[in-house]
Design a protein around this motif. Sequence first.
Motif, PDB file in Angstrom:
ATOM      1  N   UNK A 217       8.477   2.718  20.933  1.00  0.00           N
ATOM      2  CA  UNK A 217       7.501   3.559  21.628  1.00  0.00           C
ATOM      3  C   UNK A 217       6.121   3.492  20.992  1.00  0.00           C
ATOM      4  N   UNK A 218       6.070   3.262  19.689  1.00  0.00           N
ATOM      5  CA  UNK A 218       4.804   3.280  18.964  1.00  0.00           C
ATOM      6  C   UNK A 218       4.864   2.305  17.798  1.00  0.00           C
ATOM      7  N   UNK A 219       3.765   1.595  17.552  1.00  0.00           N
ATOM      8  CA  UNK A 219       3.602   0.744  16.378  1.00  0.00           C
ATOM      9  C   UNK A 219       2.305   1.136  15.681  1.00  0.00           C
ATOM     10  N   UNK A 220       2.360   1.276  14.346  1.00  0.00           N
ATOM     11  CA  UNK A 220       1.158   1.553  13.567  1.00  0.00           C
ATOM     12  C   UNK A 220       1.234   0.800  12.241  1.00  0.00           C
ATOM     13  N   UNK A 221       0.078   0.589  11.629  1.00  0.00           N
ATOM     14  CA  UNK A 221       0.037  -0.141  10.370  1.00  0.00           C
ATOM     15  C   UNK A 221      -0.904   0.532   9.394  1.00  0.00           C
ATOM     16  N   UNK A 222      -0.729   0.224   8.113  1.00  0.00           N
ATOM     17  CA  UNK A 222      -1.582   0.740   7.050  1.00  0.00           C
ATOM     18  C   UNK A 222      -0.896   0.525   5.718  1.00  0.00           C
ATOM     19  N   UNK A 223      -1.658   0.632   4.640  1.00  0.00           N
ATOM     20  CA  UNK A 223      -1.106   0.393   3.303  1.00  0.00           C
ATOM     21  C   UNK A 223      -0.618   1.708   2.716  1.00  0.00           C
ATOM     22  N   UNK A 224       0.686   1.932   2.781  1.00  0.00           N
ATOM     23  CA  UNK A 224       1.286   3.176   2.305  1.00  0.00           C
ATOM     24  C   UNK A 224       1.527   3.142   0.803  1.00  0.00           C
ATOM     25  N   UNK A 225       1.942   1.990   0.279  1.00  0.00           N
ATOM     26  CA  UNK A 225       2.324   1.893  -1.137  1.00  0.00           C
ATOM     27  C   UNK A 225       1.251   1.270  -2.026  1.00  0.00           C
ATOM     28  N   UNK A 226       0.071   1.037  -1.495  1.00  0.00           N
ATOM     29  CA  UNK A 226      -1.101   0.557  -2.251  1.00  0.00           C
ATOM     30  C   UNK A 226      -0.841  -0.764  -2.967  1.00  0.00           C
TER      31      UNK A 226
END
Length: 484
Positions: A217-226
Amino acid sequence: MRKRTLLLAATLTTGLLTALPTTASAAPSGLKGDFNGDGYGDLAFSAPYAKVSGKSMAGYVAVMYGGSAGVDPTNTARYKTFSQSTAGVPGVAEAEDTFGDALAAADFDGDGYTDLAVGASGEDVGSATDGGSVTVLWGSATGVSGGTSVKDPAASTHDAFGRLLTAGDFDGDGKQDLATGASDASVYVVKGGIAKDGTTGGTVKVTAPNSLQYGPDTLRSGDVNKDGKDDLVVVGRVEADADDPGTTRSTAWYYPGAATGPGSVAPTTLPGGGVSAAVGDINGDGYGEIVLGNVFTRDSDLSGSLGGKVTIVPGTANGPDPATAHTLTQASPGVPGTNEANDGFGSAVSVGDINGDGYGDLAIGTIFEDGTTTEDSGSTTLMYGSATGLSTTGARTLTQASAGVAGTSETMDYFGSDVLLKDLNGDGKADYTVSGVFENEGVGAITAMLSDGTGISPDGDRSFGPGSLGRTSTYGAFGANLLG
């Protein structure tokens, strides 16, 4: 109710392109979301159900250049719309193509200018009805122009290719990848760079650990663990009760980025589920928090009715920490508003620093919130980040009835269908853009509000619909998929 259900299913599963003056030697800014490289963040969005060239629900997208005064729909030199009837864009505008039902922005070809990936999940491809397509529109010093089709890496296994999109450098090689969703349970990551001739770096298949009844239903991205690699968040609905196949529950998973791409290790199951998601650093520690908005949650305080909730999962060096996640509803202490059935709190979420203090702030859409005399007019909530996480200090509700907000609050506007915190005037502070995709019976409209250093300024706000961009003001969900 039927309109509400159809629109929610369609919208929640979810500029100037001629140049500003430049010189031949001008270098692109490299700023994410800057399609013409002038150093200002730009705004992209879509009207996926709009009529184009006489074809119902063919769809189009728009890009508006940012500037010192933000976006300006009164200046025809600062925006352009694109459809499959636009010269240089692959394909042909056809009924129910829904060009623009998903968007993703990144510099896919590595030239320093942000490009725009556009999904058209209803496009017929050869003999495949609704096979779906993805097109990359190319940024440059002279604005966005032309496009390239991205080959479906698994056309025989699904329909609706391009129904979902998100971009990021998932393998840490410095090239932007494109994650795509379709009708099956897998996510296909098209590895960068993506060249104008359609050449890519290959494909990584990411399969959800549970069967997704309708695909993600949804896709998102980003740096969670640095760790310098973007991570992937996948949200979908799985069967809740084997004895009752009609019941589903929303579930979300976190896939860390890796040298071989996401999916090489087992995902982390996230609490809350949702239909909206965002990744951003709320407490300023460099790790991205995962925010999930779930309008389908059933609240025991509301006799099982749908009120909506937002779950914030903190980021750490080991990825998200579900054990310290916390949930907000409109019944939570310090959260503005009243927890009511069918409000849709969490219909959209976005993280950005609106006051320039180094902490990510959170915008939340409440798509079906009733006004004093209006039903389903919609609202948004703005909450501020701090060193200890999300704070309720200064939290506020904004509607089209709020002082300083352009427009008029009306029944079934669905203000808060999408929200975006993104700097559009180059002052280093995120501005606040909100869409109401059902304004004027499904025509749709956008309200763009500038930040003033502490929050939202009463000056410089603009509300506009398709007519402002030279498009016909008919049903189209104008303002869907706000992106910058």
